[in-house]
Design a protein around this motif. Structure first.
Motif, PDB file in Angstrom:
ATOM      1  N   LEU A  27       0.834  -1.204   0.000  1.00 29.46           N
ATOM      2  CA  LEU A  27       0.000   0.000   0.000  1.00 29.46           C
ATOM      3  C   LEU A  27       0.870   1.257   0.000  1.00 29.46           C
ATOM      4  O   LEU A  27       0.572   2.234  -0.692  1.00 29.46           O
ATOM      5  CB  LEU A  27      -0.941  -0.004   1.207  1.00 29.46           C
ATOM      6  CG  LEU A  27      -2.077  -1.027   1.147  1.00 29.46           C
ATOM      7  CD1 LEU A  27      -2.847  -1.012   2.456  1.00 29.46           C
ATOM      8  CD2 LEU A  27      -2.995  -0.742  -0.021  1.00 29.46           C
ATOM      9  N   GLY A  28       1.958   1.242   0.760  1.00 30.00           N
ATOM     10  CA  GLY A  28       2.882   2.379   0.759  1.00 30.00           C
ATOM     11  C   GLY A  28       3.513   2.578  -0.605  1.00 30.00           C
ATOM     12  O   GLY A  28       3.678   3.715  -1.073  1.00 30.00           O
ATOM     13  N   SER A  29       3.858   1.496  -1.269  1.00 32.06           N
ATOM     14  CA  SER A  29       4.447   1.583  -2.606  1.00 32.06           C
ATOM     15  C   SER A  29       3.450   2.180  -3.595  1.00 32.06           C
ATOM     16  O   SER A  29       3.795   3.048  -4.408  1.00 32.06           O
ATOM     17  CB  SER A  29       4.881   0.193  -3.065  1.00 32.06           C
ATOM     18  OG  SER A  29       5.336   0.234  -4.388  1.00 32.06           O
ATOM     19  N   VAL A  30       2.210   1.743  -3.543  1.00 31.51           N
ATOM     20  CA  VAL A  30       1.175   2.288  -4.430  1.00 31.51           C
ATOM     21  C   VAL A  30       0.996   3.779  -4.165  1.00 31.51           C
ATOM     22  O   VAL A  30       0.891   4.589  -5.098  1.00 31.51           O
ATOM     23  CB  VAL A  30      -0.158   1.534  -4.239  1.00 31.51           C
ATOM     24  CG1 VAL A  30      -1.304   2.246  -4.926  1.00 31.51           C
ATOM     25  CG2 VAL A  30      -0.019   0.107  -4.757  1.00 31.51           C
ATOM     26  N   TYR A  31       0.978   4.165  -2.905  1.00 33.23           N
ATOM     27  CA  TYR A  31       0.826   5.587  -2.559  1.00 33.23           C
ATOM     28  C   TYR A  31       1.988   6.409  -3.119  1.00 33.23           C
ATOM     29  O   TYR A  31       1.782   7.475  -3.695  1.00 33.23           O
ATOM     30  CB  TYR A  31       0.745   5.741  -1.038  1.00 33.23           C
ATOM     31  CG  TYR A  31       0.744   7.179  -0.590  1.00 33.23           C
ATOM     32  CD1 TYR A  31      -0.387   7.969  -0.754  1.00 33.23           C
ATOM     33  CD2 TYR A  31       1.879   7.755  -0.026  1.00 33.23           C
ATOM     34  CE1 TYR A  31      -0.392   9.292  -0.359  1.00 33.23           C
ATOM     35  CE2 TYR A  31       1.876   9.077   0.368  1.00 33.23           C
ATOM     36  CZ  TYR A  31       0.744   9.839   0.200  1.00 33.23           C
ATOM     37  OH  TYR A  31       0.751  11.144   0.579  1.00 33.23           O
ATOM     38  N   LEU A  32       3.216   5.920  -2.958  1.00 38.91           N
ATOM     39  CA  LEU A  32       4.376   6.666  -3.458  1.00 38.91           C
ATOM     40  C   LEU A  32       4.347   6.798  -4.980  1.00 38.91           C
ATOM     41  O   LEU A  32       4.690   7.847  -5.527  1.00 38.91           O
ATOM     42  CB  LEU A  32       5.672   5.999  -3.001  1.00 38.91           C
ATOM     43  CG  LEU A  32       5.978   6.131  -1.513  1.00 38.91           C
ATOM     44  CD1 LEU A  32       7.249   5.364  -1.174  1.00 38.91           C
ATOM     45  CD2 LEU A  32       6.120   7.584  -1.122  1.00 38.91           C
ATOM     46  N   HIS A  33       3.925   5.745  -5.674  1.00 36.05           N
ATOM     47  CA  HIS A  33       3.823   5.827  -7.133  1.00 36.05           C
ATOM     48  C   HIS A  33       2.751   6.833  -7.552  1.00 36.05           C
ATOM     49  O   HIS A  33       2.921   7.559  -8.540  1.00 36.05           O
ATOM     50  CB  HIS A  33       3.530   4.457  -7.734  1.00 36.05           C
ATOM     51  CG  HIS A  33       4.729   3.569  -7.777  1.00 36.05           C
ATOM     52  ND1 HIS A  33       5.799   3.803  -8.603  1.00 36.05           N
ATOM     53  CD2 HIS A  33       5.043   2.458  -7.077  1.00 36.05           C
ATOM     54  CE1 HIS A  33       6.714   2.868  -8.423  1.00 36.05           C
ATOM     55  NE2 HIS A  33       6.281   2.036  -7.483  1.00 36.05           N
ATOM     56  N   THR A  34       1.659   6.893  -6.825  1.00 40.09           N
ATOM     57  CA  THR A  34       0.603   7.864  -7.125  1.00 40.09           C
ATOM     58  C   THR A  34       1.106   9.288  -6.927  1.00 40.09           C
ATOM     59  O   THR A  34       0.866  10.165  -7.765  1.00 40.09           O
ATOM     60  CB  THR A  34      -0.619   7.616  -6.221  1.00 40.09           C
ATOM     61  OG1 THR A  34      -1.044   6.267  -6.388  1.00 40.09           O
ATOM     62  CG2 THR A  34      -1.755   8.551  -6.555  1.00 40.09           C
ATOM     63  N   VAL A  35       1.802   9.521  -5.849  1.00 41.12           N
ATOM     64  CA  VAL A  35       2.358  10.849  -5.586  1.00 41.12           C
ATOM     65  C   VAL A  35       3.377  11.222  -6.662  1.00 41.12           C
ATOM     66  O   VAL A  35       3.389  12.344  -7.173  1.00 41.12           O
ATOM     67  CB  VAL A  35       2.994  10.897  -4.174  1.00 41.12           C
ATOM     68  CG1 VAL A  35       3.793  12.160  -3.975  1.00 41.12           C
ATOM     69  CG2 VAL A  35       1.909  10.792  -3.121  1.00 41.12           C
TER      70      VAL A  35
END
Length: 143
Positions: free
Chosen positions: A54-62
């Motif tokens: 989930l953290g990885s997905v968030y960082l890619h979105t940002v």
């Protein structure tokens, strides 16, 4: 004189606040330790990787949002550079010597100086130099 105090007696006997604690038995303690170990293993095997994903997905979105902003800013920069070049060309056209002389003659009734209008003063040269030579730090002359 003070009045005598009355004592009130409860009609129901008071109950204990908490139940008495029974001593733990060894098998119950072992079962609890086993359950705690299973919960820990579940957290390590399932919860931690899920949180990392989930953290990885968030960082890619940002990062994708920042990429869009960068593209927009680069486009604005390119437009501003083109506008700056256009304005530099316009300044060069408007500040040409021929244009300025014609405007000065038309609107301000100015004219180019002729040889008879010019006078050269020996002591008061603009750059303080004589015959093109350089004289720096010269003291002003007394009159």
């Amino acid at each position: 004189m003070a009045a005598p105090q009355r004592w009130h007696r409860a009609s129901i006997a008071p109950r204990p606040v908490a139940r008495p604690v029974e001593k733990e038995r060894a098998p119950a303690r072992a079962a609890r330790k086993k359950a705690a170990g299973r919960r820990r293993r579940f957290a390590v095997i399932v919860v931690v990787p899920v949180l990392l994903m989930l953290g990885s997905v968030y960082l890619h979105t940002v990062a994708a949002g920042f990429t869009g902003k960068v593209a927009g800013l680069e486009e604005r920069l390119a437009r501003a550079e083109i506008e700056g070049e256009r304005l530099e060309v316009r300044v060069a056209k408007l500040s040409g010597a021929g244009r300025i002389r014609s405007l000065a003659a038309e609107k301000l009734d100015m004219r180019d100086p002729r040889g008879q209008d010019l006078e050269v003063y020996d002591d008061d040269w603009e750059d303080g130099a004589r015959n093109g030579g350089e004289e720096k730090g010269r003291e002003p002359q007394q009159r």
